[in-house]
Design a protein around this motif. Structure first.
Motif, PDB file in Angstrom:
ATOM      1  N   LEU A 187     -12.258   5.055  -6.305  1.00  0.00           N
ATOM      2  CA  LEU A 187     -10.946   4.975  -6.966  1.00  0.00           C
ATOM      3  C   LEU A 187      -9.823   5.070  -5.940  1.00  0.00           C
ATOM      4  O   LEU A 187      -9.898   5.856  -4.998  1.00  0.00           O
ATOM      5  CB  LEU A 187     -10.802   6.099  -7.997  1.00  0.00           C
ATOM      6  N   PRO A 188      -8.764   4.295  -6.152  1.00  0.00           N
ATOM      7  CA  PRO A 188      -7.639   4.387  -5.221  1.00  0.00           C
ATOM      8  C   PRO A 188      -6.831   5.660  -5.451  1.00  0.00           C
ATOM      9  O   PRO A 188      -6.932   6.286  -6.507  1.00  0.00           O
ATOM     10  CB  PRO A 188      -6.807   3.152  -5.585  1.00  0.00           C
ATOM     11  N   MET A 189      -6.053   5.999  -4.448  1.00  0.00           N
ATOM     12  CA  MET A 189      -5.100   7.089  -4.630  1.00  0.00           C
ATOM     13  C   MET A 189      -4.036   6.622  -5.631  1.00  0.00           C
ATOM     14  O   MET A 189      -3.784   5.432  -5.753  1.00  0.00           O
ATOM     15  CB  MET A 189      -4.434   7.407  -3.293  1.00  0.00           C
ATOM     16  N   PRO A 190      -3.418   7.557  -6.329  1.00  0.00           N
ATOM     17  CA  PRO A 190      -2.329   7.171  -7.229  1.00  0.00           C
ATOM     18  C   PRO A 190      -1.277   6.368  -6.463  1.00  0.00           C
ATOM     19  O   PRO A 190      -0.961   6.676  -5.312  1.00  0.00           O
ATOM     20  CB  PRO A 190      -1.751   8.503  -7.683  1.00  0.00           C
ATOM     21  N   ALA A 191      -0.780   5.336  -7.114  1.00  0.00           N
ATOM     22  CA  ALA A 191       0.175   4.458  -6.452  1.00  0.00           C
ATOM     23  C   ALA A 191       1.559   4.632  -7.061  1.00  0.00           C
ATOM     24  O   ALA A 191       1.710   5.142  -8.171  1.00  0.00           O
ATOM     25  CB  ALA A 191      -0.278   3.011  -6.603  1.00  0.00           C
ATOM     26  N   ARG A 192       2.524   4.189  -6.290  1.00  0.00           N
ATOM     27  CA  ARG A 192       3.916   4.303  -6.704  1.00  0.00           C
ATOM     28  C   ARG A 192       4.144   3.668  -8.073  1.00  0.00           C
ATOM     29  O   ARG A 192       4.967   4.128  -8.856  1.00  0.00           O
ATOM     30  CB  ARG A 192       4.778   3.604  -5.649  1.00  0.00           C
ATOM     31  N   THR A 193       3.389   2.617  -8.362  1.00  0.00           N
ATOM     32  CA  THR A 193       3.625   1.867  -9.592  1.00  0.00           C
ATOM     33  C   THR A 193       2.847   2.406 -10.784  1.00  0.00           C
ATOM     34  O   THR A 193       2.983   1.894 -11.889  1.00  0.00           O
ATOM     35  CB  THR A 193       3.229   0.398  -9.371  1.00  0.00           C
ATOM     36  N   ASP A 194       2.017   3.437 -10.587  1.00  0.00           N
ATOM     37  CA  ASP A 194       1.249   3.983 -11.714  1.00  0.00           C
ATOM     38  C   ASP A 194       2.182   4.710 -12.676  1.00  0.00           C
ATOM     39  O   ASP A 194       2.863   5.663 -12.279  1.00  0.00           O
ATOM     40  CB  ASP A 194       0.190   4.985 -11.211  1.00  0.00           C
ATOM     41  N   PHE A 206       7.643   9.649 -11.296  1.00  0.00           N
ATOM     42  CA  PHE A 206       8.431  10.818 -10.866  1.00  0.00           C
ATOM     43  C   PHE A 206       7.636  11.813 -10.011  1.00  0.00           C
ATOM     44  O   PHE A 206       8.192  12.766  -9.481  1.00  0.00           O
ATOM     45  CB  PHE A 206       9.051  11.583 -12.041  1.00  0.00           C
ATOM     46  N   SER A 207       6.309  11.647  -9.923  1.00  0.00           N
ATOM     47  CA  SER A 207       5.510  12.645  -9.194  1.00  0.00           C
ATOM     48  C   SER A 207       5.532  12.375  -7.695  1.00  0.00           C
ATOM     49  O   SER A 207       5.573  11.234  -7.260  1.00  0.00           O
ATOM     50  CB  SER A 207       4.051  12.593  -9.639  1.00  0.00           C
ATOM     51  N   SER A 208       5.457  13.459  -6.917  1.00  0.00           N
ATOM     52  CA  SER A 208       5.317  13.303  -5.470  1.00  0.00           C
ATOM     53  C   SER A 208       3.894  12.861  -5.165  1.00  0.00           C
ATOM     54  O   SER A 208       2.938  13.329  -5.773  1.00  0.00           O
ATOM     55  CB  SER A 208       5.567  14.631  -4.765  1.00  0.00           C
ATOM     56  N   ARG A 209       3.755  11.973  -4.202  1.00  0.00           N
ATOM     57  CA  ARG A 209       2.421  11.542  -3.811  1.00  0.00           C
ATOM     58  C   ARG A 209       2.157  11.779  -2.330  1.00  0.00           C
ATOM     59  O   ARG A 209       1.066  11.548  -1.851  1.00  0.00           O
ATOM     60  CB  ARG A 209       2.223  10.052  -4.149  1.00  0.00           C
ATOM     61  N   SER A 233       0.845  -1.189   0.000  1.00  0.00           N
ATOM     62  CA  SER A 233       0.000   0.000   0.000  1.00  0.00           C
ATOM     63  C   SER A 233       0.880   1.239   0.000  1.00  0.00           C
ATOM     64  O   SER A 233       1.878   1.291   0.700  1.00  0.00           O
ATOM     65  CB  SER A 233      -0.924   0.049   1.218  1.00  0.00           C
ATOM     66  N   PRO A 234       0.513   2.196  -0.832  1.00  0.00           N
ATOM     67  CA  PRO A 234       1.295   3.426  -0.874  1.00  0.00           C
ATOM     68  C   PRO A 234       1.157   4.187   0.443  1.00  0.00           C
ATOM     69  O   PRO A 234       0.095   4.193   1.056  1.00  0.00           O
ATOM     70  CB  PRO A 234       0.651   4.198  -2.026  1.00  0.00           C
ATOM     71  N   GLY A 274      -4.268  10.017 -15.614  1.00  0.00           N
ATOM     72  CA  GLY A 274      -3.848   9.632 -14.266  1.00  0.00           C
ATOM     73  C   GLY A 274      -4.645  10.246 -13.138  1.00  0.00           C
ATOM     74  O   GLY A 274      -4.558   9.801 -12.005  1.00  0.00           O
ATOM     75  N   SER A 275      -5.425  11.301 -13.434  1.00  0.00           N
ATOM     76  CA  SER A 275      -6.139  11.971 -12.349  1.00  0.00           C
ATOM     77  C   SER A 275      -7.641  11.731 -12.396  1.00  0.00           C
ATOM     78  O   SER A 275      -8.434  12.628 -12.080  1.00  0.00           O
ATOM     79  CB  SER A 275      -5.828  13.471 -12.355  1.00  0.00           C
TER      80      SER A 275
END
Lengths: 251, 462
Positions: B51-58, B63-66, B6-7, B149-150
């Motif tokens: 919908l899930p939050m953006p994940a590290r693997t998306d 490169f984006s901060s989450r 989980s992110p 992505g959003s």
């Protein structure tokens, strides 16, 4: 009288000495031609005086009006009255000639002084007309997409606008056809006068038919090896640089 | 799903945007709106919550901060209206009309002249449009796919948008002067959902300017050392629709406070022989993500996608673009330029898709980064997916520094190093800005950049 005095100057690029003990004094109103074969240090001399960061002055001094300029940054030297006309002027995309020259003119004004835009443009157009530069060029990016002749005319335009005390003209004739050469020479000749000293660096005698020098110096291997009047240029033209080399070898 | 990590820490999928808050939002909507509006909001909220939050693997978040996406700590934007017309530094003298929203509520309005109104042009709010042009809004409001992505934030936008700008230009009507929309946020604690929807009918012509600004931020620019603090949230979108032969010029100036987390999701739809030019200027925000989708749907369609960013301190500008060529003989031209100072980061990820029957596509994509600091970081991910065989597609990215040869040239004319650098930075941006035909708009954008640049950049002292 304020002169540009080069005293026993040594210039290196990295570790490599290029200019070796060169001395020359240029008084206001005088035009000194510096001739010599390629790779002899002519351009290095001009750039070092202008303060180019790639050139190290290892010995000697350059004085403007009796004061050393070696501790000054390039922009300070320029504001003090040194102007380098580049052999290969930079292209500056996105910066219009009008904005560029305005910044340069503004840099010479005192704190809080406002540039009179109307007067500035009037003067700019007048100088452009003189140099046969289309007025549309004011909105074009500095040197971007210019022909060789346009670039050199643009250098002279800057010189005309900034009114330096000493101009170092580095191979201003290179890459010019005869018409462009005439226009450029005409421009320089109109700027000639008691307030301006010129160091005219050239490889060929051709330019000196249009800008007649007061003195001619032959530079070889980083130093001035022969000086004379304009007849020296003619002699060089007929006898070639090998003549100088041979003379040096004998001496 | 169960195997993926989980992110952290953005595990909470809704943050402050709870069902209670959503119901309170619904309760505040005027009864005059059509039923579809409420239904669409309800389904958008459900989508947002699921919908899930953006994940590290998306891939779309590469490169984006989450770490600042938790959506918590944001109280409701009550929209107690402040100044009627916030000073934005945007002084476009020849504006045809203006609308100002503060925290999503209309707070100021300069209407069109009577003559222009009689030509049928509408410069109004979405709430008004829901009554007068319900079908048009239904057709165009957030109607295009979210592919960048959003999706979650697009749904959040639809769920919570209170109001926005609605611009309609009828057939054959040409408007030269720009329409200026200001979307203001009251800053700390507020969440805003700005929207500008432009429908340009056949052979019409219009220029629209969006300004995103935080009121009374009172900040003077974050120092390069300070830590990221986010106290405001902006989740905006805009829909541009250019019908057959229409021309839309759209410019946006993003001037949010440096404590704002910002999303701006653009959709551009271009029909036959229509042309849309959009230019986004990014100056504000702490983390600002901009997604832009252009769909070229019929022959002759042209979309010009332009952006200029000046990133300083620890700002992150995250730009994701998609040019989809769905018909033959369509053209797109993207040029995004970033200048980076301090520890700023920019991300550009752009994709060109050419469908199999979109022969003779002419697509161009370029991202150029100018590094003004050794600690800044620019990532660039250009991409192509071409299914047609007779196309011209070029893409590329460059990262460069100030050219010392150019710098010396300027200095040799007596220009100080600080001014010389500034000239070179503006020269870098000018290739984008001079694509704007409207000179006063061009001048306004340059003044905004100048203001930010001088505030952000203390040149190294000698």
């Amino acid at each position: 009288m304020s002169s540009l005095e080069i005293r026993d100057l040594h210039v290196a690029i990295g570790e490599k000495p290029i200019v070796k003990s060169l001395s020359l004094t240029i008084n206001p109103g005088e035009v000194h031609a510096i001739m010599g074969p390629n790779g002899t240090g002519k351009s290095t001399l001009a750039k070092a005086i202008a303060g180019h960061p790639d050139y190290t002055i290892t010995q000697g001094d350059v004085l403007l009006g009796g004061k050393s300029i070696l501790e000054q940054e390039p922009d300070e030297r320029a504001r003090a009255g040194i102007f380098l006309a580049f052999q290969y002027p930079s292209e500056i995309p996105g910066v219009s000639i009008a904005n560029f020259l305005r910044a340069a003119v503004q840099a010479r004004m005192g704190e809080g002084e406002e540039l009179d835009a109307t007067a500035y443009y009037k003067r700019l157009y007048q100088k452009m007309d003189l140099l046969k530069i289309d007025r549309k060029f004011t909105s074009r990016s500095v040197n971007e997409g210019f022909s060789g002749g346009e670039k050199k005319r643009c250098e002279i335009l800057q010189m005309a606008m900034l009114e330096p005390r000493f101009a170092l003209m580095d191979e201003t004739d290179s890459g010019l056809d005869i018409d462009a050469l005439r226009i450029v020479a005409e421009g320089v000749n109109t700027l000639r006068g008691p307030g301006l000293g010129v160091m005219l660096i050239t490889h060929y005698q051709r330019l000196l038919e249009y800008i007649v020098p007061d003195f001619v110096h032959v530079m070889y291997d980083g130093r001035i090896v022969k000086s004379g009047d304009k007849s020296l240029a003619l002699e060089l033209e007929s006898r070639g640089y090998d003549w100088v080399k041979q003379e040096l070898a004998v001496a | 799903m169960s195997t993926s990590l989980s992110p952290t820490p953005a595990t909470n999928p809704i943050g402050d945007f709870t069902a209670e808050r959503f119901n309170a939002h619904l309760a505040g909507i005027p009864n005059s709106v059509p039923a579809w509006w409420i239904e669409r909001k309800r389904s958008a909220y459900a989508e947002f919550a699921s919908l899930p939050m953006p994940a590290r693997t998306d891939e779309t978040w590469r490169f984006s901060s989450r770490e600042h996406l938790s959506l918590s700590g944001l109280s409701s934007a009550t929209g107690e209206t402040r100044a009627a017309s916030p000073a934005t530094g945007i002084e476009i003298e020849d504006a045809a009309a203006r609308l100002t929203f503060v925290d999503g509520k209309l707070s100021g309005r300069t209407p069109l002249s009577r003559e222009l109104t009689s030509s049928g042009i509408v410069v109004g709010t979405i709430l008004e449009g829901l009554t007068t042009h319900s079908e048009l809004l239904r057709k165009h409001f957030m109607a295009q796919p979210q592919k960048l992505g959003s999706e979650k934030f697009a749904a959040l936008h639809t769920a919570f948008i209170p109001d926005g700008a609605f611009i309609y230009v009828p057939r054959n009507v040409e408007l030269k002067s720009p329409i200026v929309i200001t979307h203001a946020s009251t800053g700390a604690g507020s969440a805003v959902f700005p929207h500008t929807l432009v429908v340009a009918e056949e052979n019409s012509r219009v220029t629209v300017v969006d300004v995103f600004v935080t009121l009374d931020s009172g900040r003077t620019g974050r120092s390069p050392e300070s830590k990221v603090t986010i106290d405001a949230f902006a989740c905006g979108a805009n829909d541009l629709y250019a019908a057959h032969g229409a021309s839309i010029t759209y410019a946006a100036a993003q001037l949010w406070s440096d404590a704002t987390l910002s999303f701006q999701l653009n959709s551009t739809l271009v029909r036959r022989d229509a042309r849309v030019q959009s230019l986004n200027l990014h100056l504000g925000g702490s983390q600002a993500r901009h997604e832009s989708l252009s769909q070229l749907q019929a022959p002759g369609a042209f979309s010009e996608m332009l952006a200029v960013s000046l990133a300083s301190a620890d700002q992150e500008f995250d730009q994701r673009t998609l040019q989809i060529h769905q018909a033959p003989n369509t053209k797109s031209d993207l040029l995004y330029k970033n200048a980076l100072l301090d520890k700023a980061r920019t991300i550009f990820s752009g994709l060109i898709i050419v469908d199999s029957d979109a022969q003779k596509t002419d697509a161009y994509q370029s991202n150029r980064n100018l590094m003004l600091s050794d600690n800044a970081d620019a990532s660039s991910l250009p991409g192509l997916e071409i299914q047609a065989n007779d196309v011209r597609c070029t893409h590329g990215s460059t990262t460069s520094r100030i050219d010392p040869t150019q710098l010396f040239y300027l200095e040799s004319r007596g220009i100080s190093p600080a001014v010389a650098r500034e000239l070179l930075v503006f020269g870098f941006f000018e290739e984008v800005l001079n694509r704007l035909e409207n000179e006063s708009l061009h001048a306004v954008l340059i003044r905004l950049i100048e203001h930010h640049f001088r505030r952000a950049w203390q040149p190294p002292s000698k």
